[in-house]
Design a protein around this motif. Structure first.
Motif, PDB file in Angstrom:
ATOM      1  N   PRO A   2     -22.372 -63.513  19.362  1.00  9.20           N
ATOM      2  CA  PRO A   2     -21.742 -62.258  18.926  1.00  9.20           C
ATOM      3  C   PRO A   2     -22.040 -61.115  19.897  1.00  9.20           C
ATOM      4  O   PRO A   2     -23.105 -61.053  20.501  1.00  9.20           O
ATOM      5  CB  PRO A   2     -22.360 -61.978  17.553  1.00  9.20           C
ATOM      6  N   GLU A   3     -21.037 -60.229  20.012  1.00 12.49           N
ATOM      7  CA  GLU A   3     -21.202 -59.071  20.900  1.00 12.49           C
ATOM      8  C   GLU A   3     -22.185 -58.088  20.285  1.00 12.49           C
ATOM      9  O   GLU A   3     -22.143 -57.807  19.097  1.00 12.49           O
ATOM     10  CB  GLU A   3     -19.846 -58.390  21.103  1.00 12.49           C
ATOM     11  N   LYS A   4     -23.096 -57.588  21.107  1.00 14.07           N
ATOM     12  CA  LYS A   4     -24.095 -56.631  20.650  1.00 14.07           C
ATOM     13  C   LYS A   4     -23.475 -55.233  20.651  1.00 14.07           C
ATOM     14  O   LYS A   4     -22.843 -54.824  21.610  1.00 14.07           O
ATOM     15  CB  LYS A   4     -25.306 -56.681  21.583  1.00 14.07           C
ATOM     16  N   SER A   5     -23.621 -54.509  19.555  1.00 12.74           N
ATOM     17  CA  SER A   5     -23.086 -53.153  19.458  1.00 12.74           C
ATOM     18  C   SER A   5     -24.067 -52.173  20.086  1.00 12.74           C
ATOM     19  O   SER A   5     -25.217 -52.091  19.688  1.00 12.74           O
ATOM     20  CB  SER A   5     -22.857 -52.794  17.991  1.00 12.74           C
ATOM     21  N   ILE A   6     -23.591 -51.457  21.089  1.00 12.54           N
ATOM     22  CA  ILE A   6     -24.417 -50.478  21.797  1.00 12.54           C
ATOM     23  C   ILE A   6     -23.657 -49.161  21.791  1.00 12.54           C
ATOM     24  O   ILE A   6     -22.492 -49.106  22.160  1.00 12.54           O
ATOM     25  CB  ILE A   6     -24.661 -50.909  23.263  1.00 12.54           C
ATOM     26  N   THR A  40     -12.628 -44.328  19.021  1.00 16.19           N
ATOM     27  CA  THR A  40     -12.487 -43.813  17.649  1.00 16.19           C
ATOM     28  C   THR A  40     -13.526 -44.419  16.711  1.00 16.19           C
ATOM     29  O   THR A  40     -13.867 -43.806  15.710  1.00 16.19           O
ATOM     30  CB  THR A  40     -11.080 -44.082  17.078  1.00 16.19           C
ATOM     31  N   GLU A  41     -14.038 -45.596  17.027  1.00 11.57           N
ATOM     32  CA  GLU A  41     -15.057 -46.205  16.178  1.00 11.57           C
ATOM     33  C   GLU A  41     -16.433 -45.583  16.374  1.00 11.57           C
ATOM     34  O   GLU A  41     -17.250 -45.596  15.475  1.00 11.57           O
ATOM     35  CB  GLU A  41     -15.109 -47.714  16.419  1.00 11.57           C
ATOM     36  N   GLU A  42     -16.702 -45.056  17.554  1.00 15.11           N
ATOM     37  CA  GLU A  42     -18.010 -44.478  17.822  1.00 15.11           C
ATOM     38  C   GLU A  42     -18.045 -42.963  17.703  1.00 15.11           C
ATOM     39  O   GLU A  42     -19.117 -42.388  17.543  1.00 15.11           O
ATOM     40  CB  GLU A  42     -18.490 -44.879  19.227  1.00 15.11           C
ATOM     41  N   LEU A  43     -16.896 -42.296  17.803  1.00 15.53           N
ATOM     42  CA  LEU A  43     -16.894 -40.841  17.825  1.00 15.53           C
ATOM     43  C   LEU A  43     -16.189 -40.141  16.657  1.00 15.53           C
ATOM     44  O   LEU A  43     -16.048 -38.930  16.702  1.00 15.53           O
ATOM     45  CB  LEU A  43     -16.272 -40.332  19.137  1.00 15.53           C
ATOM     46  N   GLY A  47     -15.824 -35.244  15.187  1.00  8.79           N
ATOM     47  CA  GLY A  47     -14.775 -34.280  14.903  1.00  8.79           C
ATOM     48  C   GLY A  47     -13.402 -34.616  15.426  1.00  8.79           C
ATOM     49  O   GLY A  47     -12.469 -33.864  15.212  1.00  8.79           O
ATOM     50  N   ILE A  48     -13.247 -35.725  16.107  1.00  3.82           N
ATOM     51  CA  ILE A  48     -11.912 -36.112  16.570  1.00  3.82           C
ATOM     52  C   ILE A  48     -11.782 -37.626  16.452  1.00  3.82           C
ATOM     53  O   ILE A  48     -12.533 -38.368  17.029  1.00  3.82           O
ATOM     54  CB  ILE A  48     -11.630 -35.610  18.008  1.00  3.82           C
ATOM     55  N   GLY A  49     -10.860 -38.046  15.629  1.00  2.00           N
ATOM     56  CA  GLY A  49     -10.650 -39.473  15.431  1.00  2.00           C
ATOM     57  C   GLY A  49      -9.264 -39.893  15.856  1.00  2.00           C
ATOM     58  O   GLY A  49      -9.041 -41.002  16.291  1.00  2.00           O
ATOM     59  N   ARG A  50      -8.321 -38.989  15.757  1.00  4.16           N
ATOM     60  CA  ARG A  50      -6.930 -39.253  16.122  1.00  4.16           C
ATOM     61  C   ARG A  50      -6.609 -38.417  17.362  1.00  4.16           C
ATOM     62  O   ARG A  50      -6.835 -37.220  17.375  1.00  4.16           O
ATOM     63  CB  ARG A  50      -6.016 -38.836  14.974  1.00  4.16           C
ATOM     64  N   ILE A  51      -6.086 -39.048  18.382  1.00  2.64           N
ATOM     65  CA  ILE A  51      -5.669 -38.315  19.574  1.00  2.64           C
ATOM     66  C   ILE A  51      -4.165 -38.162  19.525  1.00  2.64           C
ATOM     67  O   ILE A  51      -3.424 -39.143  19.537  1.00  2.64           O
ATOM     68  CB  ILE A  51      -6.112 -39.029  20.864  1.00  2.64           C
ATOM     69  N   ALA A  52      -3.706 -36.913  19.443  1.00  4.30           N
ATOM     70  CA  ALA A  52      -2.279 -36.629  19.375  1.00  4.30           C
ATOM     71  C   ALA A  52      -1.711 -36.225  20.730  1.00  4.30           C
ATOM     72  O   ALA A  52      -0.509 -36.329  20.951  1.00  4.30           O
ATOM     73  CB  ALA A  52      -2.025 -35.513  18.364  1.00  4.30           C
ATOM     74  N   GLN A  53      -2.576 -35.743  21.624  1.00  5.02           N
ATOM     75  CA  GLN A  53      -2.100 -35.246  22.911  1.00  5.02           C
ATOM     76  C   GLN A  53      -3.238 -35.297  23.918  1.00  5.02           C
ATOM     77  O   GLN A  53      -4.394 -35.054  23.568  1.00  5.02           O
ATOM     78  CB  GLN A  53      -1.622 -33.802  22.738  1.00  5.02           C
ATOM     79  N   ILE A  54      -2.905 -35.609  25.161  1.00  8.09           N
ATOM     80  CA  ILE A  54      -3.880 -35.597  26.253  1.00  8.09           C
ATOM     81  C   ILE A  54      -3.316 -34.713  27.357  1.00  8.09           C
ATOM     82  O   ILE A  54      -2.181 -34.891  27.784  1.00  8.09           O
ATOM     83  CB  ILE A  54      -4.151 -37.015  26.804  1.00  8.09           C
ATOM     84  N   ASN A  55      -4.117 -33.734  27.799  1.00  4.93           N
ATOM     85  CA  ASN A  55      -3.712 -32.828  28.868  1.00  4.93           C
ATOM     86  C   ASN A  55      -4.667 -32.953  30.046  1.00  4.93           C
ATOM     87  O   ASN A  55      -5.860 -33.200  29.864  1.00  4.93           O
ATOM     88  CB  ASN A  55      -3.705 -31.380  28.374  1.00  4.93           C
ATOM     89  N   HIS A  56      -4.140 -32.727  31.224  1.00  4.35           N
ATOM     90  CA  HIS A  56      -4.901 -32.802  32.467  1.00  4.35           C
ATOM     91  C   HIS A  56      -4.640 -31.504  33.226  1.00  4.35           C
ATOM     92  O   HIS A  56      -3.495 -31.073  33.341  1.00  4.35           O
ATOM     93  CB  HIS A  56      -4.412 -34.021  33.257  1.00  4.35           C
ATOM     94  N   THR A  57      -5.684 -30.855  33.712  1.00  2.03           N
ATOM     95  CA  THR A  57      -5.525 -29.623  34.466  1.00  2.03           C
ATOM     96  C   THR A  57      -6.301 -29.706  35.767  1.00  2.03           C
ATOM     97  O   THR A  57      -7.346 -30.362  35.834  1.00  2.03           O
ATOM     98  CB  THR A  57      -5.972 -28.393  33.640  1.00  2.03           C
ATOM     99  N   MET A  58      -5.761 -29.034  36.788  1.00  3.51           N
ATOM    100  CA  MET A  58      -6.451 -28.926  38.066  1.00  3.51           C
ATOM    101  C   MET A  58      -6.469 -27.446  38.438  1.00  3.51           C
ATOM    102  O   MET A  58      -5.462 -26.757  38.347  1.00  3.51           O
ATOM    103  CB  MET A  58      -5.736 -29.733  39.152  1.00  3.51           C
ATOM    104  N   THR A  59      -7.646 -26.954  38.794  1.00  2.36           N
ATOM    105  CA  THR A  59      -7.803 -25.571  39.209  1.00  2.36           C
ATOM    106  C   THR A  59      -8.411 -25.592  40.605  1.00  2.36           C
ATOM    107  O   THR A  59      -9.479 -26.176  40.804  1.00  2.36           O
ATOM    108  CB  THR A  59      -8.714 -24.799  38.229  1.00  2.36           C
TER     109      THR A  59
END
Length: 181
Positions: A2-6, A40-43, A47-59
């Motif tokens: 079995p896989e060890k949960s870490i 989603t199983e570990e975090l 405070g965030i379980g569902r990801i509705a949007q992903i944004n990427h920014t460069m400055t």
């Protein structure tokens, strides 16, 4: 066998209620490293379980400030913010009137090297200042962007008094135009 949960994440509390710093565990060898960016199983309790949007920014410019942005209810959002290239001073301001940490801010250095992320809950404004040139951030949001719910507070507001580590090199006209509290 079995896989060890870490757990691949370390939760680091901050002085502001519900604002959490996350440190990603890296597994490395001579080729480089592997790290789990999000799970989603570990975090979900962060405070965030569902990801509705992903944004990427460069400055590009060192010393540039972006923010302080938020979404108004019912579109207020939680954000999971990480720096993929360079380093930033990442800041969250508690805008929840009922909170004991109302109008207080907390800043952390997020960088490609330290593998840290900021879990910013609903009801907080968020912004950052670049500490190096050519910084790239990725944001995971639990709600999609709603243009009519966009809000912001001025990053230079003396009532909040954020101690930006560098002189301000750049700020957009929109960000400079956000109201003072």
């Amino acid at each position: 066998m079995p896989e060890k949960s870490i757990s691949r994440f370390t939760r680091i509390p901050t002085a502001l209620d519900d604002l959490v710093l996350i440190e990603r565990r890296r597994l490395g060898d001579e080729r480089g490293f592997f790290s789990r960016f999000f799970c989603t199983e570990e975090l979900p309790d962060f405070g965030i379980g569902r990801i509705a949007q992903i944004n990427h920014t460069m400055t590009q410019a060192k010393g540039a400030i972006r923010g302080m942005h938020f979404q108004k209810p019912p579109h207020d959002e939680a954000k999971f913010v990480s720096c993929l290239v360079g380093a930033v001073f990442d800041v969250a301001v508690d805008l929840r009137p009922q909170s004991p940490t109302y109008l207080r801010w907390h800043g952390e250095i997020l960088s490609a090297e330290n593998a840290r992320s900021m879990m910013i809950p609903q009801g907080f404004a968020h912004g950052f200042q670049t500490l190096t040139e050519s910084c790239e951030l990725i944001y995971l949001h639990d709600k999609p962007y709603a243009p009519g719910a966009e809000g912001g507070v001025n990053a230079l507001d003396p009532k909040i008094a954020i101690a930006w580590p560098l002189p301000v090199a750049q700020m957009s006209e929109r960000d400079r135009g956000f109201p003072m509290l």
